[in-house]
Design a protein around this motif. Structure first.
Motif, PDB file in Angstrom:
ATOM      1  N   VAL A  59     -10.549 -15.246  -4.139  1.00  0.00           N
ATOM      2  CA  VAL A  59      -9.346 -16.086  -4.110  1.00  0.00           C
ATOM      3  C   VAL A  59      -8.101 -15.207  -4.110  1.00  0.00           C
ATOM      4  O   VAL A  59      -7.166 -15.436  -3.336  1.00  0.00           O
ATOM      5  CB  VAL A  59      -9.323 -17.073  -5.294  1.00  0.00           C
ATOM      6  N   LEU A  60      -8.072 -14.198  -4.973  1.00  0.00           N
ATOM      7  CA  LEU A  60      -6.916 -13.297  -5.017  1.00  0.00           C
ATOM      8  C   LEU A  60      -6.699 -12.632  -3.659  1.00  0.00           C
ATOM      9  O   LEU A  60      -5.569 -12.565  -3.166  1.00  0.00           O
ATOM     10  CB  LEU A  60      -7.091 -12.254  -6.117  1.00  0.00           C
ATOM     11  N   ASP A  61      -7.771 -12.145  -3.057  1.00  0.00           N
ATOM     12  CA  ASP A  61      -7.652 -11.531  -1.729  1.00  0.00           C
ATOM     13  C   ASP A  61      -7.131 -12.541  -0.711  1.00  0.00           C
ATOM     14  O   ASP A  61      -6.290 -12.212   0.130  1.00  0.00           O
ATOM     15  CB  ASP A  61      -8.990 -10.972  -1.263  1.00  0.00           C
ATOM     16  N   ALA A  62      -7.598 -13.772  -0.780  1.00  0.00           N
ATOM     17  CA  ALA A  62      -7.179 -14.798   0.181  1.00  0.00           C
ATOM     18  C   ALA A  62      -5.702 -15.155   0.035  1.00  0.00           C
ATOM     19  O   ALA A  62      -5.075 -15.598   0.997  1.00  0.00           O
ATOM     20  CB  ALA A  62      -8.038 -16.050   0.014  1.00  0.00           C
ATOM     21  N   LEU A  63      -5.141 -14.934  -1.143  1.00  0.00           N
ATOM     22  CA  LEU A  63      -3.743 -15.291  -1.373  1.00  0.00           C
ATOM     23  C   LEU A  63      -2.765 -14.206  -0.933  1.00  0.00           C
ATOM     24  O   LEU A  63      -1.568 -14.467  -0.800  1.00  0.00           O
ATOM     25  CB  LEU A  63      -3.522 -15.627  -2.846  1.00  0.00           C
ATOM     26  N   PHE A  64      -3.264 -12.996  -0.700  1.00  0.00           N
ATOM     27  CA  PHE A  64      -2.404 -11.917  -0.208  1.00  0.00           C
ATOM     28  C   PHE A  64      -2.492 -11.850   1.308  1.00  0.00           C
ATOM     29  O   PHE A  64      -3.564 -12.019   1.882  1.00  0.00           O
ATOM     30  CB  PHE A  64      -2.810 -10.565  -0.811  1.00  0.00           C
ATOM     31  N   ARG A  65      -1.379 -11.563   1.948  1.00  0.00           N
ATOM     32  CA  ARG A  65      -1.355 -11.408   3.402  1.00  0.00           C
ATOM     33  C   ARG A  65      -2.147 -10.155   3.767  1.00  0.00           C
ATOM     34  O   ARG A  65      -1.888  -9.068   3.252  1.00  0.00           O
ATOM     35  CB  ARG A  65       0.088 -11.282   3.895  1.00  0.00           C
ATOM     36  N   ASP A  66      -3.114 -10.312   4.636  1.00  0.00           N
ATOM     37  CA  ASP A  66      -3.966  -9.206   5.061  1.00  0.00           C
ATOM     38  C   ASP A  66      -3.229  -8.426   6.150  1.00  0.00           C
ATOM     39  O   ASP A  66      -3.382  -8.698   7.347  1.00  0.00           O
ATOM     40  CB  ASP A  66      -5.303  -9.732   5.573  1.00  0.00           C
ATOM     41  N   ALA A  67      -2.388  -7.479   5.703  1.00  0.00           N
ATOM     42  CA  ALA A  67      -1.569  -6.708   6.638  1.00  0.00           C
ATOM     43  C   ALA A  67      -1.185  -5.376   5.996  1.00  0.00           C
ATOM     44  O   ALA A  67      -1.100  -5.269   4.772  1.00  0.00           O
ATOM     45  CB  ALA A  67      -0.307  -7.480   6.995  1.00  0.00           C
ATOM     46  N   PRO A  68      -0.940  -4.363   6.808  1.00  0.00           N
ATOM     47  CA  PRO A  68      -0.541  -3.060   6.265  1.00  0.00           C
ATOM     48  C   PRO A  68       0.843  -3.094   5.609  1.00  0.00           C
ATOM     49  O   PRO A  68       1.150  -2.233   4.794  1.00  0.00           O
ATOM     50  CB  PRO A  68      -0.560  -2.131   7.476  1.00  0.00           C
ATOM     51  N   GLU A  69       1.668  -4.107   5.930  1.00  0.00           N
ATOM     52  CA  GLU A  69       3.004  -4.196   5.352  1.00  0.00           C
ATOM     53  C   GLU A  69       3.025  -4.828   3.964  1.00  0.00           C
ATOM     54  O   GLU A  69       4.042  -4.803   3.283  1.00  0.00           O
ATOM     55  CB  GLU A  69       3.932  -5.032   6.253  1.00  0.00           C
ATOM     56  N   THR A  70       1.914  -5.408   3.543  1.00  0.00           N
ATOM     57  CA  THR A  70       1.850  -6.041   2.223  1.00  0.00           C
ATOM     58  C   THR A  70       1.909  -4.959   1.155  1.00  0.00           C
ATOM     59  O   THR A  70       1.222  -3.937   1.251  1.00  0.00           O
ATOM     60  CB  THR A  70       0.564  -6.876   2.099  1.00  0.00           C
ATOM     61  N   VAL A  71       2.739  -5.193   0.131  1.00  0.00           N
ATOM     62  CA  VAL A  71       2.968  -4.190  -0.916  1.00  0.00           C
ATOM     63  C   VAL A  71       2.771  -4.822  -2.284  1.00  0.00           C
ATOM     64  O   VAL A  71       3.162  -5.970  -2.511  1.00  0.00           O
ATOM     65  CB  VAL A  71       4.409  -3.628  -0.822  1.00  0.00           C
ATOM     66  N   ARG A  72       2.172  -4.055  -3.195  1.00  0.00           N
ATOM     67  CA  ARG A  72       2.066  -4.479  -4.595  1.00  0.00           C
ATOM     68  C   ARG A  72       2.356  -3.278  -5.484  1.00  0.00           C
ATOM     69  O   ARG A  72       1.641  -2.273  -5.441  1.00  0.00           O
ATOM     70  CB  ARG A  72       0.677  -5.018  -4.914  1.00  0.00           C
TER      71      ARG A  72
END
Length: 128
Positions: free
Chosen positions: A31-44
């Motif tokens: 679920v956590l993975d599904a809630l994050f945009r699957d892209a190289p620009e995503t930052v945490r």
């Protein structure tokens, strides 16, 4: 004119934030993975880590033994900008801790639904 805090959009993003929080506390990695945009620009940016791209974020969560420390949300502010962009900012307190935590997320509406594209977690100075 930009519509800010349309009640329907605020409700959508609030529901997604609730879903994120429940998954975080249950360590539901899918679920956590599904809630994050699957892209190289995503930052945490976390308390002790800096993660660039979805792959690094997913690997971090998978490698974190026991998942996130349990916490209680103290306050949350959801702000929407138009129909496709929102921020969620919250304060939390981890179980047994005295330091207030803060979490900021930027959510965007994608073809797959609302996704987190940017997140930051930090802890304030010890309050004891």
């Amino acid at each position: 004119m930009l519509l800010i805090d349309d009640p329907a959009i605020v409700a959508e993003v609030t529901a997604m934030s609730d879903r994120y929080e429940a998954a975080l506390m249950a360590n539901e990695l899918d679920v956590l993975d599904a809630l994050f945009r699957d892209a190289p620009e995503t930052v945490r940016y976390g308390v002790g880590e800096v993660l660039y791209g979805f792959a690094e974020i997913a690997a971090f969560r998978k490698g974190r033994v026991g998942g996130s420390p349990q916490r209680r949300v103290l306050r949350r502010v959801v702000t929407t900008f138009g129909t496709d962009l929102a921020t969620v900012n919250l304060e939390f307190l981890r179980e047994g801790a005295t330091r207030i935590g803060r979490q900021s997320q930027t959510w965007i509406r994608t073809d797959e639904g609302w996704k987190i594209t940017c997140a930051h977690v930090s802890l304030m100075a010890d309050m004891s």
